[in-house]
Design a protein around this motif. Structure first.
Motif, PDB file in Angstrom:
ATOM      1  N   ARG A  52       0.852  -1.187   0.000  1.00  0.00           N
ATOM      2  CA  ARG A  52       0.000   0.000   0.000  1.00  0.00           C
ATOM      3  C   ARG A  52       0.881   1.227   0.000  1.00  0.00           C
ATOM      4  O   ARG A  52       2.070   1.170   0.289  1.00  0.00           O
ATOM      5  N   PHE A  53       0.285   2.347  -0.346  1.00  0.00           N
ATOM      6  CA  PHE A  53       0.954   3.638  -0.262  1.00  0.00           C
ATOM      7  C   PHE A  53       0.362   4.345   0.951  1.00  0.00           C
ATOM      8  O   PHE A  53      -0.845   4.351   1.141  1.00  0.00           O
ATOM      9  N   THR A  54       1.212   4.937   1.762  1.00  0.00           N
ATOM     10  CA  THR A  54       0.730   5.524   3.004  1.00  0.00           C
ATOM     11  C   THR A  54       1.486   6.809   3.311  1.00  0.00           C
ATOM     12  O   THR A  54       2.385   7.205   2.573  1.00  0.00           O
ATOM     13  N   LEU A  55       1.112   7.450   4.404  1.00  0.00           N
ATOM     14  CA  LEU A  55       1.761   8.677   4.854  1.00  0.00           C
ATOM     15  C   LEU A  55       2.543   8.421   6.126  1.00  0.00           C
ATOM     16  O   LEU A  55       2.134   7.609   6.948  1.00  0.00           O
ATOM     17  N   ASP A  56       3.637   9.129   6.289  1.00  0.00           N
ATOM     18  CA  ASP A  56       4.369   9.125   7.551  1.00  0.00           C
ATOM     19  C   ASP A  56       3.997  10.424   8.258  1.00  0.00           C
ATOM     20  O   ASP A  56       4.520  11.489   7.936  1.00  0.00           O
TER      21      ASP A  56
END
Length: 199
Positions: A52-56
């Motif tokens: 998945r693509f996510t945010l930090d």
């Protein structure tokens, strides 16, 4: 099935550093066209390398709380480790949960007050843990890096490394990798047999 190569690894590193980086920018760095980068990213997703693509998110900028590292001694008679992890990750205070080789859980959380025992009791099922240890954190740094990484897809049947001779198949929506067609056949037969026995 084509082997993964250094270009795939370079694309992954660029996405790890910024998942919103345009494919045209990645293409300039790795020497491919934007559509070729898009195809490689789609293949990495299909293979399960990219989940998945996510945010930090720097949670300290958004939420208060005391940053702590909790080592949880999971009870052998209580809930399963997987169930406890789900309960913890559903709590807004928890950012990361790690499982040790001893089946303990190490939790990074920002707890609203210093009553860690009360928070754990409220968050988890009764009897889920035997004991816990808490360390107060002065800071947290996260720097994802793929340095030293080599691709090593593992055969779902025998555990060997999947190379260019390998195959992959999707069973009930889940993608499985195999080192050879015979492993794929054995796995599929076993999967179907177990599914029939369960029904």
């Amino acid at each position: 099935m084509r082997d993964l190569d250094e270009t795939d690894l370079e694309i992954l590193q660029l996405l790890v550093s910024d998942a919103r980086r345009p494919y045209s920018d990645i293409a300039d760095v790795v020497g491919l066209s934007a559509p070729a980068v898009s195809d490689r990213v789609a293949r990495l997703q299909e293979m399960g390398v990219i989940n998945r693509f996510t945010l930090d998110v720097d949670r300290s900028q958004l939420w208060g709380g005391i940053p702590v590292l909790i080592t949880l001694d999971v009870s052998s008679t209580g809930s399963s480790v997987g169930s406890i992890k789900e309960q913890l990750l559903d709590d807004g205070a928890v950012e990361h949960v790690f499982t040790t080789a001893e089946a303990d859980l190490v939790i990074y959380a920002r707890v609203q007050d210093n009553d860690i025992a009360g928070w754990l009791t409220d968050t988890l099922d009764e009897g889920a843990f035997d004991d816990f240890e808490v360390k107060l954190l002065a800071g947290v740094d996260w720097s994802p890096n793929l340095g030293g990484t080599e691709f090593a897809l593992t055969c779902a049947q025998c555990g060997n490394t999947v190379d260019s001779e390998g195959t992959s198949t999707r069973i009930d929506g889940e993608l499985y990798q195999f080192c050879c067609p015979s492993c794929e056949s054995r796995f599929t037969e076993k999967y179907n047999r177990l599914q029939q026995e369960a029904e």
